[in-house]
Design a protein around this motif. Sequence first.
Motif, short mmCIF file in Angstrom:
data_model
loop_
_atom_site.label_atom_id
_atom_site.label_comp_id
_atom_site.label_asym_id
_atom_site.label_seq_id
_atom_site.Cartn_x
_atom_site.Cartn_y
_atom_site.Cartn_z
N LEU A 252 -7.41 -1.97 -3.53
CA LEU A 252 -5.87 -2.78 -4.19
C LEU A 252 -5.62 -1.87 -5.06
CD1 LEU A 252 -5.23 -5.18 -4.88
CD2 LEU A 252 -6.57 -5.26 -6.83
N ARG A 253 -5.42 -0.83 -5.88
CA ARG A 253 -4.47 0.07 -6.42
C ARG A 253 -3.93 1.45 -5.69
NH1 ARG A 253 -9.39 1.19 -10.18
NH2 ARG A 253 -9.86 2.85 -9.00
N HIS A 254 -4.82 1.50 -4.83
CA HIS A 254 -3.30 1.99 -3.74
C HIS A 254 -2.43 1.25 -2.96
CE1 HIS A 254 -3.04 4.63 0.04
NE2 HIS A 254 -3.15 3.20 0.72
N LEU A 255 -3.01 0.39 -2.30
CA LEU A 255 -1.63 -0.74 -2.27
C LEU A 255 -0.69 -0.71 -2.57
CD1 LEU A 255 -4.08 -3.38 -0.12
CD2 LEU A 255 -2.30 -1.28 1.01
N LEU A 256 -1.07 -1.32 -4.45
CA LEU A 256 0.21 -1.33 -5.08
C LEU A 256 0.65 -0.24 -5.45
CD1 LEU A 256 -2.31 -3.72 -8.03
CD2 LEU A 256 0.19 -4.12 -5.97
N VAL A 257 0.41 0.84 -5.38
CA VAL A 257 1.11 2.41 -6.10
C VAL A 257 2.04 2.83 -4.57
CG1 VAL A 257 0.68 4.53 -5.47
CG2 VAL A 257 -0.71 4.01 -6.96
N ALA B 210 -6.98 -7.19 10.20
CA ALA B 210 -7.90 -7.48 10.86
C ALA B 210 -7.96 -7.76 12.32
CB ALA B 210 -8.67 -8.48 10.69
N TYR B 211 -6.04 -7.76 12.48
CA TYR B 211 -5.86 -8.93 13.49
C TYR B 211 -5.07 -7.37 14.25
CZ TYR B 211 -6.20 -13.47 12.07
OH TYR B 211 -6.36 -15.12 11.20
N GLY B 212 -5.40 -6.16 14.27
CA GLY B 212 -5.46 -4.54 14.92
C GLY B 212 -3.56 -5.01 15.08
N ALA B 213 -3.34 -4.21 16.91
CA ALA B 213 -1.55 -4.57 16.99
C ALA B 213 -1.45 -5.94 16.91
CB ALA B 213 -1.65 -3.93 18.37
N TRP B 214 -1.53 -7.29 16.60
CA TRP B 214 -0.64 -7.87 16.27
C TRP B 214 -0.61 -8.68 15.44
CZ3 TRP B 214 0.45 -11.83 19.83
CH2 TRP B 214 -0.27 -11.89 20.82
N ARG B 215 -0.84 -7.45 14.29
CA ARG B 215 -0.15 -7.57 12.60
C ARG B 215 1.45 -7.06 13.09
NH1 ARG B 215 -2.20 -3.21 8.02
NH2 ARG B 215 -1.56 -1.39 9.28
N ASN B 216 1.43 -6.30 13.58
CA ASN B 216 3.09 -5.57 13.76
C ASN B 216 4.05 -7.19 14.39
OD1 ASN B 216 2.69 -3.37 12.35
ND2 ASN B 216 2.53 -2.44 14.65
N PHE C 113 6.41 -5.80 -1.82
CA PHE C 113 4.78 -5.94 -2.79
C PHE C 113 4.61 -7.58 -1.31
CE2 PHE C 113 6.01 -4.45 -7.23
CZ PHE C 113 5.15 -3.86 -7.28
N PHE C 114 5.66 -8.10 -1.35
CA PHE C 114 5.18 -8.85 -0.25
C PHE C 114 4.63 -8.03 1.46
CE2 PHE C 114 6.49 -11.67 3.38
CZ PHE C 114 5.80 -13.57 2.95
N VAL C 115 5.21 -7.65 1.66
CA VAL C 115 5.41 -6.13 2.98
C VAL C 115 3.94 -5.81 2.96
CG1 VAL C 115 6.23 -5.19 4.59
CG2 VAL C 115 7.83 -6.93 3.77
N THR C 116 3.55 -5.03 1.91
CA THR C 116 2.24 -4.09 1.10
C THR C 116 1.41 -5.36 1.52
OG1 THR C 116 3.76 -2.94 0.32
CG2 THR C 116 1.49 -2.57 0.14
N SER D 59 0.89 -7.88 5.02
CA SER D 59 0.67 -6.58 5.75
C SER D 59 -0.88 -6.51 5.76
CB SER D 59 1.04 -5.61 5.71
OG SER D 59 0.93 -5.23 7.04
N GLU D 60 -1.75 -6.10 4.54
CA GLU D 60 -3.58 -6.11 5.25
C GLU D 60 -4.00 -7.46 5.25
OE1 GLU D 60 -5.98 -3.68 4.03
OE2 GLU D 60 -3.95 -2.95 4.14
#
Length: 624
Positions: free
Chosen positions: A35-40, A284-290, A273-276, A279-280
Amino acid sequence: MRYSPSFARSSGLIPVLVVLAVLALVPLLSSSMYLRHLLVLAFVFGIVASSWDLSLGYGGLFNFAHVALFTIGTYAFGLVGQTLGLSPWLGIAFAGVAAGLVAALITLPILRLSGIYIILVTIAASQVLYQIIISQSDIAGGTSGMVSLPALELFGYRFNRGGKVGYYYLALLMLVASTIILYKITRSRFGRAIVAMRDHKYYAISRGMSETRTRLFTLTVSAALSGVAGGFYGSYMRVASPDNFGLGLLGLLLSMLLLGGAGTIWGPILAAFFVTMVSEVFAAYGAWRNIIMSLLLIVILIFYPGGLWALLQTLREALDVVRSQATARLRRRFGLGQREAMTGAHETMVATRHGRIAVADTGGDKPALLLIHGNSSAKEVFANQFKALRDRYRVISFDLPGHGVSDNADPEKDYSVEAFADVAEDVLKALGAANPFVFGWSLGGYIAIELAARGYPVRALAVSGTPPLRVVPEDVGRAYDATSHFVLASKTFLSPAESRDFAASTTGPKTVETIHLHRAVRRTDGRARAYTLGKLQIVDWPRQMRFLRSTAVPFAILNGSNDPFLNHQYFRDLKLEQWTGEPDDIQDGKHAPFLLKPAIFNEKLVAFLRAAETTSRHGADVVA
């Protein structure tokens, strides 16, 4: 004029402090390193996206080399910290300098270009920088990049230990510092020059602004902030990769800028913040995430072209509408006795073409006197007039739609000078009060003039704090001495400090006698301010002026001698036919002489109304 308050006095202070407090507590409340990594990452991307907004959103410069400059900052950090073996802190500082210098060089070939040509040149510059980096394999690591970059250390504390909490707080501090810098710039004369060069380039140049200097400043500062973020990113990730020159990171950061809302500073940070985080959620949806993120971006921009920032403002407006309407209902239910005691008049709700309106009426068969209040006020502002004049007149006043205890209304059709004049007509008809005397204060003055100019029969007309206009916006600049408080009259959202300042400038300091008027500002539907003032250009001002110049209806102007909003010479230059021949200024009456100097005002108003009665009786005798 431009209203540019300090952030401490703005409506954004409390939300920002709350968010910062929550972010500061994250490492203390959660042990999740991920979580800290994502926020950084969100902090870093927020810096890059918001600094890009300075050049693209505010400056209108499609600088697609911005992400390459971020990457230059990463390599500059590696050069100083690893290759030269100097302090990593010096490397972060040098990263900003290096990115700024490269941006200055890129500025030279695009000084006379615009639109797609800037895009082509900056993309080409990105590729040149990429080729230079990968060709220097001995220094920059070629296509493999630079690895094992030095970590930050301060007083023996290594930032990459303890779950990288040090990096977390440093990234948060850098985001705060970057945002402060951008906020200051956009509200400075440099910021105004940047926007002027974007919107009215040739006019700005004709006024002495330098296009070269403005573009150089915009791109250099924007790049320097991005470069510092790149230097930090290099230390945090401990790698400088040439992959960051590619379209992947460029597309990610551009989507943050556009999704957040260009030209806002706050929007790209919100989108980072929203995209980061979102997106996480779909990781779990793999290529479908993008694919999901791309579709989400498209949907948001279709319905809200202004991005997440526009969506946030819409939600904020909706909450404010609910708050202000709830306030009106509560006060209508529990404060009736207090309001009737203040005015000495009976209050009732009247259905009009523009919603249910709260009306105070002393009743009786005496001549009717209609009092119309101003922007962000309420009918109780005339409490002194109700009590002093009720023995001679049937005193009537009402809360405008979105004001006092009247209902909120549809801003598109119900918040305008014309709509408010409709309400005055409907109220008078419902009460059976024909051919009234009418007094309007400030915005209420324009409503009073509109009521009479459209042909509604009135016996006499008086205004205060209302310069008659011939054409808008030209006459607004001539008629008003625009202060910062004057500008607040058209703001949708007012901070507590702004509400206090606006109320103090219009009705006086907060005292026991004026506290209800200060509360009236907070209760007012902010859309009523924004929409009413925003629609001033569509009012038929020439018709109002023709009426004032040709009417036989007695007319008086009763201003405060020291009204802070008015250019008093403008009134004299109009040379309107009126009672006493010119505005009858009331000493020290400020913007509300009927409230601050009630005895003197009431004496003058009654004298005018009696003169008008005499004139009307004399006219009737002549006709007979």
